[in-house]
Write a protein that holds these residues in place. Sequence first.
Motif, PDB file in Angstrom:
ATOM      1  N   GLY A 331       0.811  -1.616   0.179  1.00  0.00           N
ATOM      2  CA  GLY A 331      -0.131  -0.065  -0.141  1.00  0.00           C
ATOM      3  C   GLY A 331       0.569   0.929  -0.592  1.00  0.00           C
ATOM      4  N   PRO A 411      -3.930  -3.592  -3.347  1.00  0.00           N
ATOM      5  CA  PRO A 411      -3.371  -2.458  -2.186  1.00  0.00           C
ATOM      6  C   PRO A 411      -3.747  -1.175  -1.441  1.00  0.00           C
ATOM      7  CG  PRO A 411      -2.012  -2.522  -4.390  1.00  0.00           C
ATOM      8  CD  PRO A 411      -3.332  -3.187  -4.241  1.00  0.00           C
ATOM      9  N   PHE A 412      -3.297  -1.237  -0.468  1.00  0.00           N
ATOM     10  CA  PHE A 412      -4.309  -0.014   0.047  1.00  0.00           C
ATOM     11  C   PHE A 412      -3.710   1.396  -0.124  1.00  0.00           C
ATOM     12  CE2 PHE A 412      -1.334  -0.954   3.383  1.00  0.00           C
ATOM     13  CZ  PHE A 412      -0.587   0.699   4.021  1.00  0.00           C
ATOM     14  N   LYS A 413      -4.733   2.442   0.796  1.00  0.00           N
ATOM     15  CA  LYS A 413      -4.260   3.644   0.417  1.00  0.00           C
ATOM     16  C   LYS A 413      -4.432   4.646   2.209  1.00  0.00           C
ATOM     17  CE  LYS A 413      -4.284   6.407  -3.085  1.00  0.00           C
ATOM     18  NZ  LYS A 413      -4.320   6.992  -4.692  1.00  0.00           N
TER      19      LYS A 413
END
Length: 441
Positions: A331, A411-413
């Motif tokens: 991320g 994927p995180f943000k």
Amino acid sequence: MNRQKLSGMKENFLQRRYAVSLGRRYVLAAASVVLFGVLGCSQINGNSNALADSKMPQSELPVQKKTVIPDTKLVNANNKFGFKLFSEILKQESSEKNIFISPSSLAIALAMTYNGASGSTQQAMSKTLELQGMSLADINSDYANLKSLLENPDANVQLNIANSLWVNKDVSLRPDFLQRNQDFYKAKVANLNFQSASALSSINNWVNDNTQGKINKIVDQIEPNQVLFLINAIYFKGQWSEKFDQSQTAEHPFYRASGQQKPHPMMSQESEYKYYENEQFQAVSLPYGKDGKVSFYIFLPKQNSNLKAFYQNLNAENWEKWLGQFTSQEGLIRLPRFKTDYEVTLNDALKALGMQEAFSNQADFSEMGKNLTISQVKQKTFVEVNEEGTEAAAATSVGIVATSLREKPEPFKMIVDRPFFCAIRDNQTGSILFMGSILEP
């Protein structure tokens, strides 16, 4: 060579091992001070000098090994106490103010003080510090092992814990109280003339030295009835396991709790992190050093929530539950560079947690001396987070005077552009060294 001389040589060797030269940058320091005084004109128990070591009983020295894990009861107790304390501070502080405390530093200082408590005062302190069911011997031994395990866990993560007792030269305290603090907390014991102007400098210089200059003053003045200061200092120096690229730092808006925004330097990085997210918040662990034995944790409320709602659920039980759900995930993290300092008097918070008697004329510190009571508990802190690591400091003074394998997700943000909670945790023991509420970087 007799046994006593061998024992002395061994003790000097161990002390030199702890005298590690620490750097100047990326520092996390904490200091706790316990101040004591005499009720009225009464005399402290005993007539011998407080440093008459030859007359002190030789209590059993703790065995300290890096492989020894302290009883989880102590770590759990400290963390539970830390979250309770943080909650009380939140009730008393302005909703627009940054908060940053060291529950570990305060817990150690109060543990040294606890060695002098008796009767209902001891029971009240035990309840407040979550030490019920633990004997004094176990508490002291576990603190000795915890100190050994916490210190210098990684080549790029240095942690030093120092303790000291400063006794008025006209006062004698119980030798077994002093001896336990020397044996288990490795406390330096010194006699000072509290009427001399140099006494204040001596105490504050020790704090300054043991926090690498991050806390240069913890005692503002010495009252006429002051007899003792107990001080804990924690110094931490850590670099991120993966430093932020300074070329990626740029100004982005940070939104205050009021909704107002201000441009602020934000560090950015894409990598794989320990990460957790639920309907209320996002959370990430940013490790220090090669092995990630210590981490900086950030809990960011979602856009439709806020810190106030998050704090309603922040306690030791949920903390452990959340940590158990962190998983490795790729991320992007955008984090503000920030620096803040904080100062708070903790009397009201500790009284609210059950320690009222320790602050009253009914306080029983007879295991330390006669007619002693806590007058003030104060903590000062400083923290700075930048691309290379973390620098922070905390000083706590406690005064006694006259009567803390799944499917790979997307994927995180995580854009930390609004108020957030943070903590620095030793991952191998679970000890929370620092925690804070950052409302404005």
